[in-house]
Design an enzyme around this catalytic site. Structure first.
Site, mmCIF file in Angstrom:
data_model
loop_
_atom_site.group_PDB
_atom_site.id
_atom_site.type_symbol
_atom_site.label_atom_id
_atom_site.label_comp_id
_atom_site.label_asym_id
_atom_site.label_seq_id
_atom_site.Cartn_x
_atom_site.Cartn_y
_atom_site.Cartn_z
ATOM 1 N N GLU C 60 0.809 -1.213 0.000
ATOM 2 C CA GLU C 60 0.000 0.000 0.000
ATOM 3 C C GLU C 60 0.844 1.266 0.000
ATOM 4 O O GLU C 60 0.449 2.283 -0.571
ATOM 5 C CB GLU C 60 -0.955 -0.008 1.200
ATOM 6 N N HIS C 129 -10.985 -6.146 8.288
ATOM 7 C CA HIS C 129 -11.845 -5.971 7.116
ATOM 8 C C HIS C 129 -13.126 -5.204 7.424
ATOM 9 O O HIS C 129 -14.040 -5.190 6.608
ATOM 10 C CB HIS C 129 -12.226 -7.348 6.530
HETATM 11 C C1 LIG Z 1 -1.518 -5.174 3.974
HETATM 12 C C2 LIG Z 1 -2.542 -5.990 3.286
HETATM 13 N N1 LIG Z 1 -2.979 -5.596 2.083
HETATM 14 C C3 LIG Z 1 -3.936 -6.300 1.447
HETATM 15 C C4 LIG Z 1 -4.470 -7.431 1.993
HETATM 16 C C5 LIG Z 1 -5.556 -8.220 1.259
HETATM 17 N N2 LIG Z 1 -5.043 -9.509 0.832
HETATM 18 C C6 LIG Z 1 -5.245 -10.614 1.548
HETATM 19 S S1 LIG Z 1 -4.472 -11.950 0.914
HETATM 20 C C7 LIG Z 1 -3.841 -11.040 -0.355
HETATM 21 C C8 LIG Z 1 -2.951 -11.702 -1.351
HETATM 22 C C9 LIG Z 1 -1.791 -12.381 -0.696
HETATM 23 O O1 LIG Z 1 -1.017 -13.025 -1.645
HETATM 24 P P1 LIG Z 1 0.223 -13.917 -1.225
HETATM 25 O O2 LIG Z 1 1.140 -13.127 -0.362
HETATM 26 O O3 LIG Z 1 0.787 -14.473 -2.459
HETATM 27 O O4 LIG Z 1 -0.364 -15.058 -0.307
HETATM 28 P P2 LIG Z 1 -1.436 -16.184 -0.696
HETATM 29 O O5 LIG Z 1 -2.770 -15.630 -0.337
HETATM 30 O O6 LIG Z 1 -1.298 -16.478 -2.128
HETATM 31 O O7 LIG Z 1 -1.115 -17.362 0.156
HETATM 32 C C10 LIG Z 1 -4.271 -9.725 -0.273
HETATM 33 C C11 LIG Z 1 -3.929 -8.663 -1.256
HETATM 34 C C12 LIG Z 1 -3.977 -7.805 3.257
HETATM 35 N N3 LIG Z 1 -4.442 -8.885 3.898
HETATM 36 N N4 LIG Z 1 -3.029 -7.074 3.873
#
Ligand SMILES: Cc1ncc(C[n+]2csc(CCOP(=O)(O)OP(=O)(O)O)c2C)c(N)n1
Ligand SMILES: Cc1ncc(C[n+]2csc(CCOP(=O)(O)OP(=O)(O)O)c2C)c(N)n1
Ligand SMILES: [Mg+2]
Ligand SMILES: [Mg+2]
Lengths: 372, 326, 326, 372
Positions: C60, C129
């Site tokens: 972000e 959330h």
């Molecule tokens: C700081 C933050 N920004 C956005 C989110 C929303 N969000 C939750 S999971 C995710 C994607 C995560 O991707 P990755 O790190 O590849 O982990 P995966 O879910 O694939 O295991 C996002 C953008 C969050 N939880 N925290």
């Protein structure tokens, strides 16, 4: 096969693999592992059971018993392999998807559900299992893990019989400032920490190309510590690579980054609809590399397990699924006044005031027979 | 009793805390050999070593994030944020992790982390070095927020903050660092509670609420007002969260008038909470609305303008006067 | 006139803004093919291409920081923060850079950046959330902060925010995303000004101040109160900074009573500013203190508790009742 | 020589150098530069003049005319070399120490003083000079630079006659999340940006070892783009290396990280006391590598300039110093009501109200003859 679908379809040369998708044992010059048949069967059992718990949780969500669920489908080997490399003294910091690691740490699967059911924000005592709470803010746990590892150093617990920390995060997380800061801290202080990145190719709808233009394990080189890419669907390789990294960390050789190259077979969470952004072919290609099938094939081909064993594990899994379901449904909702509990550890006047005011507000309803 | 500057009182307080408890660590940018840009950690690394007084990489999120990890391992880290305006890179770790993790664990985890923030203006500094970001933290449930205003409190409060099992945001009035006062370094067990407000000057006509650097300004205003025949009661809040509402309300009910003073911008500042809460508590006693004196609702200006930005004796007395026009 | 959900109204508003001005960009996590986790950017990448609808890396601070750079180059980026609780990694870029750079440049630079934040609870989500972080931004001078409460406003306000040369933090009430209403997509020039509050239901006995998701809750409360013979006036603030103090004060002077409603924790919440300001403006007209209805001063609870946490019709009416006991 | 003092005392092998401390021209396989005598003399003049402005500013601070000053002493070559590599169309994002770059961009030195004198937060129009405002929050400008570079891409201004962005930051800054995020963005979007890190060995009191355990230029490799270390006290090398990086960036080859290996000869700022944390020997070792002396030696040895030239430049420098001083003292304090100006670009009710209230408050004093 489209360009998309070819993502990772052929194993990159730098990938550490000890068991092929077809269940063939292969050698690797730097990593080896010597497992007894019993140990291999135990790994198989772990893989099957955590997949079963996961499936049950997805079903529970579909039926409205959980608000959401983040499935580990496809990532079982990465989690069981790394999780089984940990000793009791090691500390693990998960994201929200490490149900398999939780299993290895002895966390009751039902306790994982509390967060997703909405009855708590985390249902276990991290110290009891040396397994920290699930962390939702992407990447923030990496700094906690490094701080914890610095604590291990200050306790003099590095060296023989030392302890280490492992921290899990996704491919998407590698873009967060915190994760990169954690690399800096870990390298500067030579902290006993293993960074375990499950590259499941996707961060919700964004493919890896949106986070990095080179393989993720190479990130570590920019910070001056080793990075290694392991076949994340190969439980033997994940175990071997993590075991070595942990041993190095415990003995004072500092941090290691492991990129477990795997695939998120399901949706990001039950709220997600992956058909909007990825092609079916990609999924099909990865199905051929299933982390469970290859262990099964290996056990079978090498006559280390018979049909009875597989049936037994399946039965155990079904029983576990039923048990998790039953106990999930039994989880009570917290009391309304629990809102004010544990916000502070020590007495806090505002909490007391607000709790009392809310209690009196609620009791108004009781006398009014449920309010307006 | 010894005479100490506020900075030295903090230094002695931390030293005492480190002697008392080997788990206490100090960490931050330049806290080691340099002793911090304000010398508040002067000599600590020399005496307690690099393992306990840690010069960190230059990243505030990293400082707070690793402090959380150290606390999870049983340590009690005291983090220094070099200047108020540089706390924001750590906002996420403070707000989403430090403040919430104990609740997230249903009480299984405690996070005795102190985040020290030199705050406020009046030192002729460049941008980001004179801010008062307390309102960002008072609104963050799970944190305690305190502000010391004098050497004696500084000495005791920093030790109380370190002993507290909750995370504490600890504001230090940087322009008062060099002011001296008597400090009783012995009376450890008789410390005034960390979460209590204190009447630092009794009065009858108006209650002035202040904390940190503005306490002294209010005391000066009270002295001036006395010459005009007006008696101002000054309450040093000390703890902003939790707030000692009872003590404040008791004073305001007596005086019937209240002026809130802080350096931070008025709009959405902590004074708003004070005004709203006091009005609710003391509605029938108030002869005038609670008036707020604070910085304009603008970013902190270039230093050549700060004398106009910062509440001073005149601005405080002007508000007192206005409180009597209602 | 077409009937649109609030989410779709935002979508159409952004589409219109992108058509009107090629400098308008949309950026954030998953805003492209997926159309955002709430589908608010649905179809935009398909129609405007990857250069204008940018799926960013997952960070972000990076989103807001690069948006600032794009704005410096003449673009008008609209950033999506995926959920309220994830805005904090961007706090530093928003607070120390986005908000302050125009002033830093003595007006040479303008930063027409919109930061969209789906906010609030009531959707059964996990931690982070369901939050309402508006008070962190209303206290940050240099930012405009607005909150839409209904599809028609959503459609107009997002376009006004994008056209505004100041940075705008744009709060969207996520649990109202799927609520439908008539939207006049033609009347672009007759939009109600972005910085004005609007009386959405006239009344005579009490003024209710709300914004975002709580406007609907207040309207429901007003309908219920009417049956009890009480007439509530509802003011939808729309703009939190600047605040339309005149419009609010006009209402409160008429009714003599005021209740403020928001989802955020009461302590240090935006309601404090409202209460403090209104009390100062309307001191002689107030029959009762301004009462605040909000979330408890705790972190947002697990979703099974959110019905108790969130202000609802009963809590609003309870406060209205209390306003009459003074 | 103590361990401390040996920091960088011998040039590391990977260092790009074209002019030795002794003023000898050396060749480098990858970088070369062909400068006319006039160009070299111009560089010398730049170096001397910016050092003089800096000295004057330090003096002004000592005399209470500036609140603080961040000296560039020792970093002149890094700044002039890189600054002179820029074309008009390129955009530069500085920290608070880039007085030499500002000079190259045509910013009147007096305008730099406003911030340090406390009469404004930044005294020039960035668009007029394609030189952004000074940024104090460590590292935050790196993201602005990458965003700006993404704007260049969207303007179609990459390619022949393209533009690029350069962003300056220190060794300490490399630890900030923002800086690492900027590396990610730049590499993922292949943005035309040159990261110019002046490794002056210190972040206030912290030596480089507190930020990294490997040379900083190698950080780039972890993100998949090239990094190069240049002798930051060699203006030829800095010019050559930056020119190449900018050319590459402009033509669409994406980001480059340049680590200019240099030394902060003065205090961190005038508020700092470096004797508390670093040894004199280190300073002495670096004095031998002075960025100006070597150009002077080169010009002299190769008879490209005579004493008259050097005297002329010194005289010009003195004149510049006097002029800067004079105009600094003339800088008016802003009007009190300026507090409310430019906070918002468009009309803002709260600003109007507060401005009016403050004006009326101030006018109260006038009638009261200066108030209490
Ligand atoms: C700081 C933050 N920004 C956005 C989110 C929303 N969000 C939750 S999971 C995710 C994607 C995560 O991707 P990755 O790190 O590849 O982990 P995966 O879910 O694939 O295991 C996002 C953008 C969050 N939880 N925290
Ligand atoms: C976010 C932030 N934290 C702390 C500071 C205080 N500070 C100012 S300069 C500095 C050291 C910077 O070191 P480096 O990046 O090496 O640049 P140099 O000053 O050596 O040019 C620090 C810690 C700051 N300005 N911003
Ligand atoms: Mg992923
Ligand atoms: Mg430096």
């Amino acid at each position: 096969m489209t360009a998309d679908a070819s993502r990772g379809a052929q194993a990159p040369p730098e990938l550490v693999q000890l068991l092929t998708p077809e269940g063939e044992r292969v050698e690797h010059p730097d990593y080896d592992i010597d497992l007894t048949p019993e140990e291999i069967r135990a790994l198989y059992r772990d893989l099957v059971l955590v997949r079963r718990v996961d499936l049950e949780a997805v079903a529970l969500q579909r039926q409205g018993e959980l608000g959401i669920w983040a499935s580990l489908l496809g990532q079982e080997a990465a989690q069981i392999g790394s999780g089984r490399a940990l000793t009791d003294a090691d500390m693990a910091f998960p994201t929200y998807r490490e149900h398999g690691v939780a299993w290895c740490r002895g966390v009751d699967p039902v306790n994982l559900l509390g967060l997703f059911r909405g009855v708590n924000h985390g249902g276990w005592d991290p110290a009891e299992h040396n397994f920290h709470l699930y962390t939702i803010v992407i990447g923030s746990q990496t700094l906690h893990a490094v701080g914890y590892a610095m604590g291990i150093q200050r306790d003099g617990a590095v060296g023989e019989n030392g302890a280490a920390t492992i921290v899990y995060f996704g491919d998407g997380a590698t873009s967060q400032g915190d994760v990169n800061e954690s690399f800096i801290w870990a390298s500067v202080f030579n902290a006993p920490v293993v960074f375990f990145c499950q590259n499941n190719q996707w961060a919700i709808s964004e493919p890896l190309e949106k986070q990095s233009r080179i393989p993720l394990y190479r990130r570590a080189s920019g910070f001056g510590f080793p990075g290694v890419r392991v076949d994340g669907n190969d439980v033997f390789a994940c175990l071997a690579v993590t075991r070595k990294a942990l041993t190095d960390a415990r003995s004072g050789q500092g941090p290691v980054l492991i990129e477990a190259f795997t695939y998120r077979m399901g949706a990001h969470t039950t709220s997600d609809d992956p058909t909007r952004y990825r092609v079916q072919d990609e999924l099909e290609a990865w199905k051929l590399k299933d982390p469970i099938e290859r262990v099964r094939a290996y056990l079978f081909k090498n006559q280390l397990a018979d049909q009875a064993f597989f049936d037994e594990v399946d039965a155990e899994a079904d029983e576990l699924g039923r048990d998790v379901r039953k106990r999930c449904l039994e989880m009570p909702d917290p009391e309304p006044l629990a809102i004010f509990d544990h916000v502070y550890t020590e007495p806090h006047r505002l909490m007391d005031e607000e709790r009392a005011a809310f209690a009196s507000y609620l009791s108004g309803f009781e006398t009014e027979e449920g309010g307006r | 009793m010894t005479t100490l500057t506020l900075a030295k009182a903090l230094n002695e307080g931390m030293r005492k805390a480190m002697e008392d408890d080997p788990k206490v660590l100090v960490m931050g940018e330049d806290v080691g050999k340099l002793g911090g840009v304000f010398r508040v950690t002067d000599g600590l690394q020399k005496d307690f070593g690099e393992e306990r007084v840690i010069d960190t990489p230059l990243a505030e999120s990293g400082i707070v994030g690793t402090a959380i990890g150290l606390a999870l391992r049983g340590y009690r880290p005291v983090c220094e944020i070099q200047f108020d305006g540089f706390v924001f890179p750590a906002a996420d770790q403070i707000i989403t992790q430090l403040a919430k993790m104990p609740l997230r664990s249903l009480g299984a985890l405690k996070l005795p982390v102190v985040v020290r923030i030199p705050c406020g203006g009046g030192i002729g500094a460049v941008e980001h070095h004179s801010e008062s970001p307390e309102a960002y933290f008072t609104h963050t449930a799970g944190l305690r927020v305190v502000a010391c205003s004098n050497p004696a409190d500084a000495y005791a409060m920093i030790q109380q903050a370190i002993r507290c099992d909750d995370p504490v945001i600890f504001f230090e009035p940087k322009r008062r660092y060099w002011e001296k006062a008597e400090v009783d370094t012995a009376a450890a067990e008789e410390w005034f509670p960390l979460d209590r407000a204190r009447v630092v000057r009794p009065g009858t006509d108006v209650t002035l609420l202040a904390y940190g650097p503005m306490v002294k300004t209010c005391l000066e205003a009270a002295a001036a007002a006395e010459e005009d025949g007006r008696s101002l009661e000054i309450v040093d809040l000390r703890s902003l969260n939790p707030l000692d509402t009872a003590a404040i309300a008791e004073s305001v009910r007596r005086t019937g008038r209240c002026v809130v003073v802080h350096e931070a911008p008025v709009f959405g500042g902590f004074g708003a909470e004070l005004a709203a809460r006091i009005t609710e508590e003391c509605f029938y006693s108030l002869e005038a609305p609670v008036l707020r004196v604070g910085g304009p609702s603008t970013p902190y200006p270039p230093s050549r303008l700060e004398e106009h930005y910062l509440p001073d004796l005149d601005r405080v007395l002007d508000a007192v006067d206005r409180a009597f026009t209602f």
